[in-house]
Design an enzyme around this catalytic site. Sequence first.
Site, PDB file in Angstrom:
ATOM      1  N   HIS A   1       4.871  88.274   7.341  1.00  0.00           N
ATOM      2  CA  HIS A   1       6.112  88.816   6.776  1.00  0.00           C
ATOM      3  C   HIS A   1       7.245  88.764   7.817  1.00  0.00           C
ATOM      4  CE1 HIS A   1       8.366  91.718   4.153  1.00  0.00           C
ATOM      5  NE2 HIS A   1       8.886  92.070   5.319  1.00  0.00           N
ATOM      6  N   GLU A   2       6.982  89.314   8.985  1.00  0.00           N
ATOM      7  CA  GLU A   2       8.028  89.348  10.020  1.00  0.00           C
ATOM      8  C   GLU A   2       8.388  87.938  10.486  1.00  0.00           C
ATOM      9  OE1 GLU A   2       9.552  92.029  10.297  1.00  0.00           O
ATOM     10  OE2 GLU A   2       8.067  93.378   9.411  1.00  0.00           O
TER      11      GLU A   2
ATOM     12  N   HIS B   1      11.182  86.669   8.433  1.00  0.00           N
ATOM     13  CA  HIS B   1      12.461  87.176   8.960  1.00  0.00           C
ATOM     14  C   HIS B   1      12.847  86.395  10.220  1.00  0.00           C
ATOM     15  CE1 HIS B   1      12.932  90.581   6.303  1.00  0.00           C
ATOM     16  NE2 HIS B   1      11.822  91.169   6.694  1.00  0.00           N
TER      17      HIS B   1
ATOM     18  N   GLU C   1      14.854  89.709   3.017  1.00  0.00           N
ATOM     19  CA  GLU C   1      13.522  90.006   2.474  1.00  0.00           C
ATOM     20  C   GLU C   1      12.990  88.829   1.657  1.00  0.00           C
ATOM     21  OE1 GLU C   1      11.652  92.433   3.414  1.00  0.00           O
ATOM     22  OE2 GLU C   1      13.235  93.382   4.587  1.00  0.00           O
TER      23      GLU C   1
END
Lengths: 499, 499
Positions: free
Chosen positions: A263-264, A267, A293
């Site tokens: 997930h990160e 980003h 997101e």
Amino acid sequence: MTSSAYQELARHWTRLHRFGHLYSMAGWDRAAMMPAKGSEARAQALAEMDSLLHSLRTEPRLADVLARAGQESLDEAARSNLREIRRDWTSSNALPPALVEAQSLATSRCEHAWQTQRPAENWSGFVGNFREVLRLAREEAKCLAEASGLAPYDALLDKFEPGTTSSEVDRVFGELQTWLPGLVRAVRDKQSRETVIEPQGPFPKTAQRALSLDVMTLLGFDFEAGRLDESAHPFSGGVPEDTRLTTRYRDDDFVRSLMGTIHETGHGRYEQNLPRELLGQPVARARSAAIHESQSLSFEMQLARSASFVGLIAPLLVKHFGAQPAFEPGNLLRLLTRVAPGLIRVEADELTYPAHVILRYGIEKRLIEGEIEADDIPALWDEGMASLLGIDTRGNFSNGCMQDVHWGAGLFGYFPCYSLGAMYAAQWFAAIRRGTPDLDDRVARGDLAPVFDWLRANIWQQASRWTTAELAVRASGETLNPAHFRRHLESRYLGQASR
Amino acid sequence: MTSSAYQELARHWTRLHRFGHLYSMAGWDRAAMMPAKGSEARAQALAEMDSLLHSLRTEPRLADVLARAGQESLDEAARSNLREIRRDWTSSNALPPALVEAQSLATSRCEHAWQTQRPAENWSGFVGNFREVLRLAREEAKCLAEASGLAPYDALLDKFEPGTTSSEVDRVFGELQTWLPGLVRAVRDKQSRETVIEPQGPFPKTAQRALSLDVMTLLGFDFEAGRLDESAHPFSGGVPEDTRLTTRYRDDDFVRSLMGTIHETGHGRYEQNLPRELLGQPVARARSAAIHESQSLSFEMQLARSASFVGLIAPLLVKHFGAQPAFEPGNLLRLLTRVAPGLIRVEADELTYPAHVILRYGIEKRLIEGEIEADDIPALWDEGMASLLGIDTRGNFSNGCMQDVHWGAGLFGYFPCYSLGAMYAAQWFAAIRRGTPDLDDRVARGDLAPVFDWLRANIWQQASRWTTAELAVRASGETLNPAHFRRHLESRYLGQASR
């Protein structure tokens, strides 16, 4: 053609970017590196910088420079930059310096104390700090509302997702609620007949970290321009030139950390691939929270929980943890797409995640509007978790209403962006599949270029050149359309299409 | 009695302290955490902050505020603080803002590139950056000399060791040179008849780190107010409230890292124990570079290489590396007090260390005075190492003239402080022994309180209340007296006294 007043603004915002660099790194350090007794001095240093940044953004002479720049003949990128500069300037001028400084101090204290209060289940300690954070957030909302003409909560939402109001969020979330609970029931019914072999731990932290680094490499993260460390609440921080991601490890479970890291990394790649030409200018920043997101969820949900990507992860698990039956790709996919209501938002599956957001959105909107107080949160939390997910959270603070750092850090209006981002991610992948019909085969062969190339061209390199709505139309031919999210979920979880 | 103009100055310097906090942490991060591609953005951010700090220190209104504060009736601490504020203000006003910004950029680039140039033996790459650093340092020296009336090199020395000039350094180093070479010969002759068992590696990095943490704990380092990390060149950074130490590890040798860590722990405890009442004010800062080094060397040389302390370390080595003959305390002491000319300053023994300083002092003085150029350094280095220590360094840059970060970072005038610090440390321990005649027995029992208590009361808590000379007199009854250093060395290495 750029010209004098505009250039003056650009120089001023470059300066803000450089001070922002120091601010951002000190914020990362506070979460990932700083020992406990450094807290007070760090809070003071960050507040001093908040105050400086605010005074730079509100220098009285800027009103005139902005007016003159608006009369100048500018190229498209400069016009977009001027739009973003004006947005920054307008919202900053809405806030009195004393409020900005008080917010920085109160949120620093509250967030730092939360790191130890959460594991200690110390709600009363937390709420003691949080009441002040909330009081100041309401004041901020009031000031921003007066300057923008928006309702107080919408004015906060606009900080993260410019152009989106709570009535739009209500509409989209309302529509979700018409089909999502039924879909969750159907999927849980289907999955109740499947067998999933649980991975057998322990999974040593060093092996998990090595696995994280391998997967980040597979996902194209540039380790010469960023790092992975640990913090209580995983986040992506730093600056585009040096992106700092964090995760957390549990010996008995590698999935949470691995998926959090993926997930990160979404980003992180967005930040690392922002255009370099105008770096430091607002136009070169990531577009918005929902678009951010949409990148993390493109990686974590669209990509990482697909059958083709799971086939890439499986051998890495064997490499780092040794072989075991649970790592068979088919089983792994069932494990990663298992739907089950749970306590923790960041560990929720794709189908139950929106319920976590809807709960928080409802509470924070009423907090800001003054309908409820900080002390009302636990009861409303228990009630919401029971009705939305059928889960009893009474007396559980650490995995209940104290699980997220957001409110303590003064972030109100951010939560809706997670689910908006999930819908955008589904929309992006629908577009990627239109351009690359054999996407799954290519991903299965380890060729992630179609995903990265599309995201780079359509999202990362576009930065803030367009409004969010324009960005979506240019990238995918339409503004936000939740139908893609529904089709994605039905396809993946009920197998109504070919993936 | 404090009053209005003084209070205005104090508030202003508190602000400087808070911005300095962010600067210091970003500097630590650059050395200990930052990936390579972050370098340019970090250099720009630090230069922007340098420029801000400089403009805050040179605000025109301050001249008047300082003049008014000088007329006010102030208590002793405030008077000392005003003296230090005025010192800060005077030296800052001597430097044009453009020079400050250029220095920050040039030294950031040079220092960062050095981290990879040094292992690559890339002198020509280094000197390409360094010429500009030197040019700017000469300009700085010229500006400071004009403002202070000192000679150019003395003006730089004064930044680190206020009140000390190069004629004083020449005198002290000249005196050392009359007896030290003979002492080195005598000790080497004596030691040539001793047997020393070498420790057998490898010593895994994780075990070395665990050992470092144990020894730091023994030495009273507060891990709730600081950290230990790794960097190419070990240093003590951060802020008094959060002290960041670094070390580096080599698999084949634990002694260098261990002694380096003990050295930095001395710096760290000084910072952690500065008085809290006036924290953020110049009067609450560490006194000077030589006094700082007197703390690191009190730990590394006076304490850690004594027979009584070695008895405390020996069981920790066994704990972390397993038992081996080299860890017998008598052997360990011989190992830690072995005198042998070597290439590396930071790894030098007590007796040959001053030669490393004298070499650098001679070169940097001539560099600043314009007698020699950057390109002359390697030849002068080779010549000096041959004559002072009998070592051939030709063609060896990484362990020759590129071994230290100082010059690349723009630090000229610092090196003499190491040897002044060694002499002060001997003077402090002579005073501690006068007050605690059974010091060795107490240290051998693990009771380090006599050392810590004396340093806390006489050095740490005094911060910058007094000039260096006054501090020395109050602490030990006299100004710097190199006789204590000589007596200490003769006693320890030739056994002419009881330790």
